[in-house]
Each structure stands twice: as C-alpha cells, then as structure tokens.
Design a protein around this motif. Structure first.
Motif, PDB file in Angstrom:
ATOM      1  N   MET A 207      43.415  31.187  46.639  1.00  0.00           N
ATOM      2  CA  MET A 207      43.178  32.681  46.083  1.00  0.00           C
ATOM      3  C   MET A 207      44.518  33.235  46.542  1.00  0.00           C
ATOM      4  O   MET A 207      44.988  34.156  45.640  1.00  0.00           O
ATOM      5  N   GLU A 208      44.901  33.100  47.657  1.00  0.00           N
ATOM      6  CA  GLU A 208      46.120  33.764  48.080  1.00  0.00           C
ATOM      7  C   GLU A 208      47.405  33.414  47.247  1.00  0.00           C
ATOM      8  O   GLU A 208      48.117  34.036  47.000  1.00  0.00           O
ATOM      9  N   GLY A 209      47.415  32.127  46.911  1.00  0.00           N
ATOM     10  CA  GLY A 209      48.304  31.476  46.025  1.00  0.00           C
ATOM     11  C   GLY A 209      48.246  31.940  44.692  1.00  0.00           C
ATOM     12  O   GLY A 209      49.478  32.385  44.353  1.00  0.00           O
ATOM     13  N   ALA A 210      47.162  32.455  44.174  1.00  0.00           N
ATOM     14  CA  ALA A 210      47.057  33.031  42.922  1.00  0.00           C
ATOM     15  C   ALA A 210      47.072  34.291  42.571  1.00  0.00           C
ATOM     16  O   ALA A 210      48.189  34.716  41.768  1.00  0.00           O
ATOM     17  N   LEU A 211      47.186  35.064  43.939  1.00  0.00           N
ATOM     18  CA  LEU A 211      47.674  36.391  43.727  1.00  0.00           C
ATOM     19  C   LEU A 211      49.022  36.419  43.999  1.00  0.00           C
ATOM     20  O   LEU A 211      49.578  37.298  43.568  1.00  0.00           O
ATOM     21  N   GLY A 212      49.648  35.492  44.918  1.00  0.00           N
ATOM     22  CA  GLY A 212      51.068  35.535  44.987  1.00  0.00           C
ATOM     23  C   GLY A 212      51.811  35.288  43.633  1.00  0.00           C
ATOM     24  O   GLY A 212      52.986  35.463  43.583  1.00  0.00           O
ATOM     25  N   ASP A 213      51.071  34.687  42.649  1.00  0.00           N
ATOM     26  CA  ASP A 213      51.772  34.242  41.349  1.00  0.00           C
ATOM     27  C   ASP A 213      51.726  35.592  40.468  1.00  0.00           C
ATOM     28  O   ASP A 213      52.384  35.351  39.421  1.00  0.00           O
ATOM     29  N   LEU A 214      51.072  36.396  40.881  1.00  0.00           N
ATOM     30  CA  LEU A 214      50.646  37.875  40.066  1.00  0.00           C
ATOM     31  C   LEU A 214      52.066  38.719  40.323  1.00  0.00           C
ATOM     32  O   LEU A 214      52.313  38.811  41.569  1.00  0.00           O
ATOM     33  N   LYS A 215      52.646  39.157  39.606  1.00  0.00           N
ATOM     34  CA  LYS A 215      53.696  40.041  39.416  1.00  0.00           C
ATOM     35  C   LYS A 215      53.324  41.297  38.826  1.00  0.00           C
ATOM     36  O   LYS A 215      52.537  41.274  37.889  1.00  0.00           O
ATOM     37  N   GLU A 216      53.952  42.384  39.084  1.00  0.00           N
ATOM     38  CA  GLU A 216      53.939  43.776  38.210  1.00  0.00           C
ATOM     39  C   GLU A 216      54.515  43.487  36.923  1.00  0.00           C
ATOM     40  O   GLU A 216      55.226  42.552  36.614  1.00  0.00           O
ATOM     41  N   ARG A 217      53.554  43.962  35.892  1.00  0.00           N
ATOM     42  CA  ARG A 217      53.818  44.030  34.673  1.00  0.00           C
ATOM     43  C   ARG A 217      53.236  42.519  33.980  1.00  0.00           C
ATOM     44  O   ARG A 217      53.324  42.448  32.850  1.00  0.00           O
ATOM     45  N   THR A 218      52.628  41.739  34.645  1.00  0.00           N
ATOM     46  CA  THR A 218      51.819  40.558  34.131  1.00  0.00           C
ATOM     47  C   THR A 218      50.604  41.104  33.278  1.00  0.00           C
ATOM     48  O   THR A 218      49.994  41.863  33.797  1.00  0.00           O
ATOM     49  N   VAL A 220      47.145  40.165  31.821  1.00  0.00           N
ATOM     50  CA  VAL A 220      45.905  39.099  31.988  1.00  0.00           C
ATOM     51  C   VAL A 220      44.861  39.640  31.126  1.00  0.00           C
ATOM     52  O   VAL A 220      44.786  40.762  30.370  1.00  0.00           O
ATOM     53  N   GLU A 221      43.967  38.471  30.457  1.00  0.00           N
ATOM     54  CA  GLU A 221      42.651  38.653  29.977  1.00  0.00           C
ATOM     55  C   GLU A 221      41.758  38.577  30.745  1.00  0.00           C
ATOM     56  O   GLU A 221      41.517  37.588  31.563  1.00  0.00           O
ATOM     57  N   GLN A 237      40.786  34.970  35.334  1.00  0.00           N
ATOM     58  CA  GLN A 237      41.064  33.650  36.086  1.00  0.00           C
ATOM     59  C   GLN A 237      42.873  33.631  36.275  1.00  0.00           C
ATOM     60  O   GLN A 237      43.438  33.931  35.379  1.00  0.00           O
ATOM     61  N   ARG A 238      43.265  33.073  37.386  1.00  0.00           N
ATOM     62  CA  ARG A 238      44.396  32.684  37.578  1.00  0.00           C
ATOM     63  C   ARG A 238      44.657  31.630  38.635  1.00  0.00           C
ATOM     64  O   ARG A 238      44.018  31.635  39.718  1.00  0.00           O
ATOM     65  N   GLY A 239      45.355  30.612  38.037  1.00  0.00           N
ATOM     66  CA  GLY A 239      45.622  29.350  38.958  1.00  0.00           C
ATOM     67  C   GLY A 239      44.056  28.883  39.264  1.00  0.00           C
ATOM     68  O   GLY A 239      43.919  28.230  40.437  1.00  0.00           O
ATOM     69  N   GLY A 240      43.131  28.996  38.457  1.00  0.00           N
ATOM     70  CA  GLY A 240      41.775  28.265  38.336  1.00  0.00           C
ATOM     71  C   GLY A 240      41.177  29.121  39.508  1.00  0.00           C
ATOM     72  O   GLY A 240      39.900  28.557  39.827  1.00  0.00           O
ATOM     73  N   LYS A 269      35.410  42.141  26.533  1.00  0.00           N
ATOM     74  CA  LYS A 269      36.806  41.391  26.532  1.00  0.00           C
ATOM     75  C   LYS A 269      37.880  42.276  26.571  1.00  0.00           C
ATOM     76  O   LYS A 269      37.853  43.209  25.486  1.00  0.00           O
ATOM     77  N   VAL A 270      38.783  42.301  27.465  1.00  0.00           N
ATOM     78  CA  VAL A 270      39.931  43.162  27.446  1.00  0.00           C
ATOM     79  C   VAL A 270      41.202  42.370  27.891  1.00  0.00           C
ATOM     80  O   VAL A 270      41.129  41.430  28.533  1.00  0.00           O
ATOM     81  N   ARG A 271      42.307  43.218  27.539  1.00  0.00           N
ATOM     82  CA  ARG A 271      43.657  42.606  27.982  1.00  0.00           C
ATOM     83  C   ARG A 271      44.046  43.844  29.053  1.00  0.00           C
ATOM     84  O   ARG A 271      43.860  45.153  28.691  1.00  0.00           O
TER      85      ARG A 271
END
Length: 279
Positions: A207-218, A220-221, A237-240, A269-271
């Motif tokens: 989960m830390e890896g998934a969060l680490g992949d999130l950047k500002e302005r990304t 998500v759905e 969901q992010r990185g499974g 459902k939202v973006r």
C-alpha cells in the motif's frame, strides 16, 4: 617465607576449601541483603487460591499475594508448581517472615521493554479490541492496556457518521469489540503508563508503494464510499490496492457547499484529482 606467613597462607587455603566457602562460591548472592525493587528468580513451591509461594534458595521463601496475582493474571494462569519465575521484591521481610513479591511488576517491566522494542522497529502486529469509548478503542498488548484513537483508525474502520453524532460513532466503534486490528505502536511510555497504537500507520509495503506512485494532479476513478458533514470519501484502486481518499467539502464545487449530500451519494461513480497525499 616466615613460618607465620606460611601458616596464614595455609589457613586461607583451608578456608577456601571449607564447606561454607564452597557454598558461598556456588551461591554468591546468599549473603546479599534484598531490597524493595530487586528482581529475583525462584521456583514455584505452592499455588494457593489467594497466594503463591516461591523458593528463592538461600535467600528464603517468597510469597505473592492475591492482589498481585490478579494484577498479573496473564502470568499467573500459566504458572505451575516447579516452574522457574522472575519477580520483583516488594518487601524483603513482611510480618510473616516471607519475602513479599510481585509478579505484576516483573511481567510489566518485560512487557514495556517488548513494546518499546516494537515501537523502535515499526513492527506491525495484531491487537485485539477489548472495549470502546467515544474517543476510540481499548486494546490489550503484552498484558498492558492501550488506546487506539478514532483518528488513528484505517479508512476501512473509520466511523463515518453524518453530522458527527457522538452516540452513533460510539455505537459503530462498539461493533469492533472482539476483532483483531493490525497496528503499530506510536507511544510506549512506561513511566506514564501510556500505550497508544495506530491502525492507520500499519500500512503494508504494497500500500505504501501504491501511495508512493500517486502524485499531485493525478486523476483517479472510484466510487463514493461515505458522506460526512465535512466532505465525501472516495474508494479507488491503485497498484492492485484498495485506497480511499477524502474530498473536502471546500473542494466539492466552485460555489459554497452547505451539505455534501446535495452533490454526491454513496455508490456513485466519480472522477477526482489528487491534491495531496498524507499519512
């Protein structure tokens, strides 16, 4: 060497070989006076309903009274006659002539040491929820009672209650009693007797890896998983990994929003766009 000196050496050698000297060599603590706070080791002689007797060898017989057995219930339940145990001296000689001991103090010292080590290592481990109050959950680790604040619950267990009604939050928290939550130790202060843990901090490496992949302005759905008076929770969901974020009420629309329910519904459902990643 003078005869007198030779006689002195011979006497010292005889003294060193005497039964008393051999006894002292085998039990160097035999003549050491015990003091309150000393840690001693002994063997359980007898277990009575309200006391426990301990053979302390040459130092005498120790006794643990009922109040200390109750306080150290986790330790006492596992003790059997013949077991070797450690205890703390409360009174070197009580009115009955016994050395009064505490299992509680000895077991607590070990427990706090293990909790401090877990804090330093950042270890993640399961803790059973024993009770709840309006501020969080009561847990018990290593025989020590601790606290898991509401603010340190994971997104999955955080009690989302419309209007922040305290009784509804309390009712939601009580549903977790008896469950196991994975936690990390935030505070382990033996002097203050304070143990605080966090479920939110016990995030897996994935989960830390998934969060680490999130950047500002990304972008998500996801779907709306909860609505509270200060915003909307979105699960995505992010990185499974299943992640959850909060859209603050001030970010729901360009205009002023008085009630988030006017702009979203659970399951919708939202973006959304990531503004920041915290904790």
């Amino acid at each position: 060497m003078t005869p007198r000196r030779a006689a002195q050496i011979g006497t010292q050698q005889q003294n060193a070989d005497s039964p008393f000297a051999r006894l002292l060599a085998a039990h160097p603590d035999a003549l050491r006076a015990l003091h309150a706070g000393d840690i001693v080791k002994g063997t359980v002689l007898e277990i009575a309903p309200s006391s426990l007797y301990v053979d302390l060898g040459s130092q005498g017989v120790g006794i643990v009274f009922g109040r200390e057995l109750l306080d150290a219930a986790d330790t006492f339940r596992m003790v059997r006659i013949g077991d070797d145990i450690e205890a703390v001296v409360l009174d070197p000689e009580n009115d009955q002539g016994y050395i009064e001991l505490s299992l509680r103090s000895a077991s607590e010292e070990k427990s706090w040491a293990r909790l401090e080590a877990r804090k330093e290592s950042g270890e993640i481990f399961p803790a059973q929820i024993m009770d709840a109050n309006k501020g969080g959950l009561i847990i018990r680790l290593e025989g020590i009672t601790g606290f898991l604040p509401v603010s340190q619950l994971s997104a999955e267990h955080y009690p989302r209650v419309e209007g922040g009604d305290k009784q509804q939050i309390f009712d939601r928290l009580k549903q977790y009693v008896g469950q196991l939550f994975n936690v990390r130790v935030l505070t382990a202060d033996r002097r203050e007797g304070k143990l605080i843990v966090s479920e939110k901090a016990a995030m897996t490496a994935e989960m830390e890896g998934a969060l680490g992949d999130l950047k500002e302005r990304t972008e998500v759905e996801g779907v709306v998983s909860g609505i509270v008076d200060f915003g909307v929770f979105i699960k995505f969901q992010r990185g499974g990994q299943d992640l959850e974020g909060l859209v603050h009420i001030s970010e729901l629309a360009w205009q002023r929003v008085d009630d988030p329910k006017d702009y979203a519904s659970v399951g919708q459902k939202v973006r959304a766009v990531v503004l920041a990643v915290e904790g």
